[in-house]
Write a protein that holds these residues in place. Structure first.
Motif, PDB file in Angstrom:
ATOM      1  N   ASP A 527     -20.899  20.292   8.158  1.00  0.00           N
ATOM      2  CA  ASP A 527     -21.428  18.973   8.846  1.00  0.00           C
ATOM      3  C   ASP A 527     -20.180  18.348   9.530  1.00  0.00           C
ATOM      4  N   LYS A 528     -19.832  17.019   9.470  1.00  0.00           N
ATOM      5  CA  LYS A 528     -18.508  16.314  10.082  1.00  0.00           C
ATOM      6  C   LYS A 528     -17.490  16.745   9.031  1.00  0.00           C
ATOM      7  N   VAL A 529     -16.211  17.023   9.647  1.00  0.00           N
ATOM      8  CA  VAL A 529     -15.096  17.351   8.788  1.00  0.00           C
ATOM      9  C   VAL A 529     -14.415  16.111   9.016  1.00  0.00           C
ATOM     10  N   TYR A 530     -13.533  15.771   7.833  1.00  0.00           N
ATOM     11  CA  TYR A 530     -12.642  14.613   7.739  1.00  0.00           C
ATOM     12  C   TYR A 530     -11.094  15.145   7.238  1.00  0.00           C
ATOM     13  N   PRO A 531     -10.159  14.610   7.743  1.00  0.00           N
ATOM     14  CA  PRO A 531      -8.828  14.927   7.181  1.00  0.00           C
ATOM     15  C   PRO A 531      -8.848  14.563   5.629  1.00  0.00           C
ATOM     16  N   PHE A 532      -8.153  15.360   4.951  1.00  0.00           N
ATOM     17  CA  PHE A 532      -8.228  15.160   3.344  1.00  0.00           C
ATOM     18  C   PHE A 532      -6.690  14.962   2.994  1.00  0.00           C
ATOM     19  N   PHE A 533      -6.607  14.051   1.813  1.00  0.00           N
ATOM     20  CA  PHE A 533      -5.160  13.895   1.116  1.00  0.00           C
ATOM     21  C   PHE A 533      -5.325  13.528  -0.127  1.00  0.00           C
ATOM     22  N   TRP A 534      -4.249  14.168  -1.112  1.00  0.00           N
ATOM     23  CA  TRP A 534      -4.199  13.807  -2.200  1.00  0.00           C
ATOM     24  C   TRP A 534      -2.591  13.586  -2.683  1.00  0.00           C
ATOM     25  N   PRO A 535      -2.126  12.436  -2.765  1.00  0.00           N
ATOM     26  CA  PRO A 535      -0.674  12.091  -2.937  1.00  0.00           C
ATOM     27  C   PRO A 535      -0.211  12.241  -4.315  1.00  0.00           C
ATOM     28  N   GLY A 536      -0.832  12.990  -5.353  1.00  0.00           N
ATOM     29  CA  GLY A 536      -0.147  13.202  -6.740  1.00  0.00           C
ATOM     30  C   GLY A 536      -0.210  11.798  -7.547  1.00  0.00           C
ATOM     31  N   TRP A 537       0.522  11.670  -8.342  1.00  0.00           N
ATOM     32  CA  TRP A 537       0.419  10.590  -9.378  1.00  0.00           C
ATOM     33  C   TRP A 537       1.403   9.715  -9.193  1.00  0.00           C
ATOM     34  N   ASP A 538       2.467   9.855  -8.777  1.00  0.00           N
ATOM     35  CA  ASP A 538       3.742   8.915  -8.616  1.00  0.00           C
ATOM     36  C   ASP A 538       3.562   8.047  -7.481  1.00  0.00           C
ATOM     37  N   ASP A 539       4.425   6.992  -7.286  1.00  0.00           N
ATOM     38  CA  ASP A 539       4.422   5.976  -6.208  1.00  0.00           C
ATOM     39  C   ASP A 539       5.181   6.376  -4.972  1.00  0.00           C
ATOM     40  N   VAL A 540       5.555   7.800  -4.838  1.00  0.00           N
ATOM     41  CA  VAL A 540       5.999   8.055  -3.563  1.00  0.00           C
ATOM     42  C   VAL A 540       4.880   8.392  -2.581  1.00  0.00           C
ATOM     43  N   PRO A 541       4.993   7.858  -1.413  1.00  0.00           N
ATOM     44  CA  PRO A 541       3.811   7.970  -0.533  1.00  0.00           C
ATOM     45  C   PRO A 541       3.933   9.227   0.302  1.00  0.00           C
ATOM     46  N   ILE A 542       2.618   9.925   0.691  1.00  0.00           N
ATOM     47  CA  ILE A 542       2.553  10.849   1.845  1.00  0.00           C
ATOM     48  C   ILE A 542       2.219  10.122   3.069  1.00  0.00           C
ATOM     49  N   THR A 543       2.689  10.479   4.324  1.00  0.00           N
ATOM     50  CA  THR A 543       2.645   9.639   5.199  1.00  0.00           C
ATOM     51  C   THR A 543       2.188  10.565   6.659  1.00  0.00           C
ATOM     52  N   ILE A 544       1.319   9.980   7.442  1.00  0.00           N
ATOM     53  CA  ILE A 544       0.971  10.773   8.556  1.00  0.00           C
ATOM     54  C   ILE A 544       1.777  10.343   9.697  1.00  0.00           C
ATOM     55  N   CYS A 545       2.514  11.536  10.336  1.00  0.00           N
ATOM     56  CA  CYS A 545       3.567  11.000  11.221  1.00  0.00           C
ATOM     57  C   CYS A 545       2.936  11.446  12.697  1.00  0.00           C
ATOM     58  N   PRO A 546       3.589  10.639  13.665  1.00  0.00           N
ATOM     59  CA  PRO A 546       3.260  11.060  15.083  1.00  0.00           C
ATOM     60  C   PRO A 546       3.990  12.511  15.431  1.00  0.00           C
ATOM     61  N   VAL A 547       2.999  13.052  16.222  1.00  0.00           N
ATOM     62  CA  VAL A 547       3.499  14.536  16.772  1.00  0.00           C
ATOM     63  C   VAL A 547       4.272  14.481  17.926  1.00  0.00           C
ATOM     64  N   LYS A 548       5.475  14.896  17.662  1.00  0.00           N
ATOM     65  CA  LYS A 548       6.594  14.865  18.620  1.00  0.00           C
ATOM     66  C   LYS A 548       6.971  16.376  19.432  1.00  0.00           C
ATOM     67  N   ASN A 549       6.996  16.445  20.691  1.00  0.00           N
ATOM     68  CA  ASN A 549       7.407  17.782  21.371  1.00  0.00           C
ATOM     69  C   ASN A 549       8.679  18.084  20.963  1.00  0.00           C
TER      70      ASN A 549
END
Length: 549
Positions: A527-549
């Motif tokens: 069915d429909k596919v979604y981006p998935f994220f798990w950042p762990g337990w600490d308060d350091v974020p994971i971030t979606i970055c703009p794609v650069k050539n």
């Protein structure tokens, strides 16, 4: 008042078909080697449908519970190894809301903060309980460890204490006597302490002493008593007095002998100057003869010494020649080693040049493929409606981090028991690429998930459950297959590139910093596919970055 409040809470939650988890606020104290019950109760006092009970030591990972109960039975497959065979729930009282945990054979390592987590299809709740551990040691033992000046040194020892206990020395009249130095504490393999204290005492009318060791947590004491008899204290002995008297007598005898010697010398001089001169000359002749013989003996010894020196010199020259030969052999071996090293270096240089040439030939093709992948750059944002309550999504939807549990609506899209979040929108066709910054993170997972994945309870993060991810588990990197297979990563990635090809049923992962391919799944997107994220337990974020050539 507490009883009335509890009744009101029961009435309210019974009406709402929900529950809360309660426990005592004060720390629970357990004795090493004994059993302890961490009491935890549901209000109202009945088990909800599809109840899951998870006891967690906060110092351990969420996926390594102290005890787990779900689907109507204990599930100890993921139980932390330190608790194997030592925990149990009161199964006959679960229906009445009693989810207390019993821990047998308590150890020092068991102390810490525990979480009683209860979940159902409609709700989850938790409460935290602190467990303190203590232990009262064995009966102390007092020993005389030697002498200290004119006194005696006593030592008091006892094993099996936790935490470190204070030590007191008391005289027979109850007066506290300060120890000679601070007690020493030596931990054993179980984490229990052996305490040792020393004190120096001198002879008094009352040589009665008591060593008292106190467990302040349980208010228990252990003590040992000793009385030192006077003969044990050092005193001046009779043989020492006799020794000094003998020394004085010897000194007097020496003085008398010197006086007699001087008197005899005067008499000898007088005899030499009179009739004894002839005899004196005879003695002088004998002495001169003996002197000549001694000189001949000295010459013989000197010759032997010279011969030994010459032999030693010859031996030294022989050893020096052998050293020179050894030196020449070592130098030749060194030259051979230099020649072999130069040949290996030349071969390695040629191999490097060959690999470098191949790299330069492939580099345009790799860069072209990488440009093609990045040309499918997609705009991905996080969907806060799907985020677990312990995750915080940034207002712009670009980053997510763990932290304190938030108060959020319990909508159907939200993951209620695991710290997961999906991207918004999702994809049904086409090719899409995005990059996620994971630098400075020790625990994370990124990838894609089917829109129909389980969002309530505890889903299994694997492909069979509709998750295709790559992540890091402290040190190693792995993928979400059934066995959580590891992936070889030569350079720690700062950004992970996710390349989704829906028509071909593939999702690939790249080290976006070095253009290095990490892994590719062949998937069946139902069915429909979604981006998935798990950042762990600490308060350091994971971030979606703009794609650069």
């Amino acid at each position: 008042m507490f009883l009335r409040l509890l009744i009101l809470i029961c009435i309210f939650y019974d009406a709402a078909a929900e529950f809360v988890v309660t426990a005592q606020a004060d720390p629970v104290v357990a004795v090493v080697g004994g059993d302890v019950v961490l009491e935890c109760q549901l209000v109202p006092a009945k088990a909800p449908e599809s109840m899951e009970v998870r006891w967690i030591n906060v110092a351990l990972q969420y996926t390594s519970p102290v005890h787990l109960y779900k689907e109507g039975a204990d599930d100890l497959t993921l139980q932390a190894s330190a608790y194997k065979g030592r925990t149990e729930l009161f199964l006959d009282q679960l229906s009445k809301g009693n989810v207390s945990l019993k821990i047998r054979d308590v150890r020092v390592s068991d102390r810490g903060l525990y979480k009683c987590f209860v979940a159902s299809n409609a709700k989850h709740n938790e409460v935290k309980i602190t467990l303190d551990v203590t232990g009262t040691g064995h009966q102390p033992r007092i020993e005389m460890e030697g002498y200290a000046g004119s006194g005696v040194r006593l030592g008091c020892s006892s094993a099996g204490w936790f935490p470190q206990p204070p030590v007191q020395w008391l005289q027979g009249n109850g007066e506290n006597v300060m120890a000679q130095q601070e007690p020493t504490y030596q931990p054993d393999a179980r984490g229990l302490y052996t305490v040792h204290s020393i004190i120096d005492i001198h002879s008094r009318s009352n040589n009665d002493y008591t060593c008292v060791i106190n467990n302040k947590v349980l208010k228990e004491t252990r003590e040992a008593h000793i009385q030192i008899a006077d003969p044990f204290f050092p005193r001046a002995s009779g043989w020492m007095v006799a020794f000094w008297i003998l020394v004085l007598l010897l000194l007097g005898a020496v003085c008398i002998m010197l006086w007699v010697y001087q008197k005899l010398q005067k008499q000898i001089k007088a005899l030499l100057n009179s009739t004894g001169l002839i005899e004196n000359n005879k003695l002088r002749g004998v002495i001169e003869e003996q002197t000549e013989k001694a000189k001949e003996k000295y010459k013989t010894l000197q010759m032997e010494i010279d011969n030994a020196k010459h032999a030693g010199k010859l031996e030294c020259e022989k050893l020096l020649q052998e050293f020179e030969k050894e030196k020449i052999a070592i130098k030749a071996e060194h030259e051979n080693y230099k020649r072999d090293f130069a040949e290996e270096k030349a071969a390695a240089t040629a191999e490097y040049q060959k690999l470098h040439t191949e790299f330069e030939q492939w580099k345009p093709l790799v860069q072209s493929e990488w440009d093609r992948i990045r040309s499918y750059a997609a705009t991905v944002k996080l969907d806060a409606k799907t985020a677990n309550a312990c995750l915080t999504v940034s207002p712009d939807g670009d980053s997510v981090k763990g932290g304190e549990t938030l108060i959020v609506p319990d909508n159907p899209e939200r993951f209620d028991s695991v710290p997961y979040v999906l991207g918004s929108g999702g994809f049904t066709a086409g090719i899409h690429y995005w990059e996620v910054k994971v630098a400075d993170k020790a625990y994370w997972d990124v990838g894609v998930a089917n829109g129909s994945v389980q969002r309530k309870g505890m889903p299994n993060l694997c492909t069979k459950a509709g998750f295709w991810t790559i992540g890091r588990d402290g040190v190693s990197y792995g993928i979400s297959d059934e066995s959580r297979s590891t992936v070889t990563v030569t350079t720690r990635p700062g950004k992970i590139g996710v390349f989704l090809e829906l028509e071909t049923g593939r999702v690939s992962f790249y080290n976006a910093d070095s253009m290095f391919h990490l892994y590719t799944f062949d998937a069946n997107f139902a069915d429909k596919v979604y981006p998935f994220f798990w950042p762990g337990w600490d308060d350091v974020p994971i971030t979606i970055c703009p794609v650069k050539n």
